[in-house]
Design a protein around this motif. Structure first.
Motif, PDB file in Angstrom:
ATOM      1  N   CYS A   6      -5.738   0.410  -3.454  1.00  0.00           N
ATOM      2  CA  CYS A   6      -4.534  -0.100  -4.121  1.00  0.00           C
ATOM      3  C   CYS A   6      -3.988   1.398  -4.536  1.00  0.00           C
TER       4      CYS A   6
ATOM      5  N   HIS B 172      -1.713   2.030  -6.743  1.00  0.00           N
ATOM      6  CA  HIS B 172      -1.556   2.038  -8.385  1.00  0.00           C
ATOM      7  C   HIS B 172      -2.943   2.129  -9.218  1.00  0.00           C
ATOM      8  N   CYS B 173      -4.103   1.658  -8.734  1.00  0.00           N
ATOM      9  CA  CYS B 173      -5.134   1.837  -9.636  1.00  0.00           C
ATOM     10  C   CYS B 173      -6.325   2.344  -8.825  1.00  0.00           C
TER      11      CYS B 173
ATOM     12  N   GLN C  15      -8.179   0.351  -6.727  1.00  0.00           N
ATOM     13  CA  GLN C  15      -9.164  -0.637  -5.955  1.00  0.00           C
ATOM     14  C   GLN C  15      -9.308  -0.750  -4.787  1.00  0.00           C
TER      15      GLN C  15
ATOM     16  N   CYS D 295      -3.263  -6.694  -5.540  1.00  0.00           N
ATOM     17  CA  CYS D 295      -4.554  -6.024  -6.050  1.00  0.00           C
ATOM     18  C   CYS D 295      -5.313  -7.001  -6.990  1.00  0.00           C
TER      19      CYS D 295
ATOM     20  N   CYS E 268      -5.047  -4.952 -10.714  1.00  0.00           N
ATOM     21  CA  CYS E 268      -3.687  -4.718 -11.265  1.00  0.00           C
ATOM     22  C   CYS E 268      -2.586  -5.650 -10.857  1.00  0.00           C
TER      23      CYS E 268
ATOM     24  N   HIS F   4      -0.823  -4.909  -8.163  1.00  0.00           N
ATOM     25  CA  HIS F   4       0.257  -4.222  -7.438  1.00  0.00           C
ATOM     26  C   HIS F   4       0.009  -4.480  -6.080  1.00  0.00           C
TER      27      HIS F   4
HETATM   28 ZN   LIG Z   1      -4.563  -2.210  -8.463  1.00  0.00          ZN
END
Ligand SMILES: [Zn+2]
Length: 47
Positions: free
Chosen positions: A16, A18-19, A21, A35, A38, A40
């Motif tokens: 991911c 964004h985070c 993961q 995700c 989060c 995303h």
């Molecule tokens: Zn994420």
């Protein structure tokens, strides 16, 4: 190269954007999910 939820980018591990993961696709027919951490929808391929 980035991939979006709903695409079928092939078997492998995706991260991911964004985070961080990791999501594993076990089959070339699997769609990238949102995700699980989060929600995303953008990923990059790890392996
Ligand atoms: Zn994420």
């Amino acid at each position: 190269m980035t991939y979006t939820t709903g695409e079928k980018p092939g078997k492998g591990t995706y991260r991911c954007l964004h985070c961080g993961q990791l999501v594993e696709l076990k089959s070339d027919d699997d769609q990238l999910p949102p995700c699980p951490n989060c929600h995303h929808e953008k990923f990059e391929k790890v392996s």
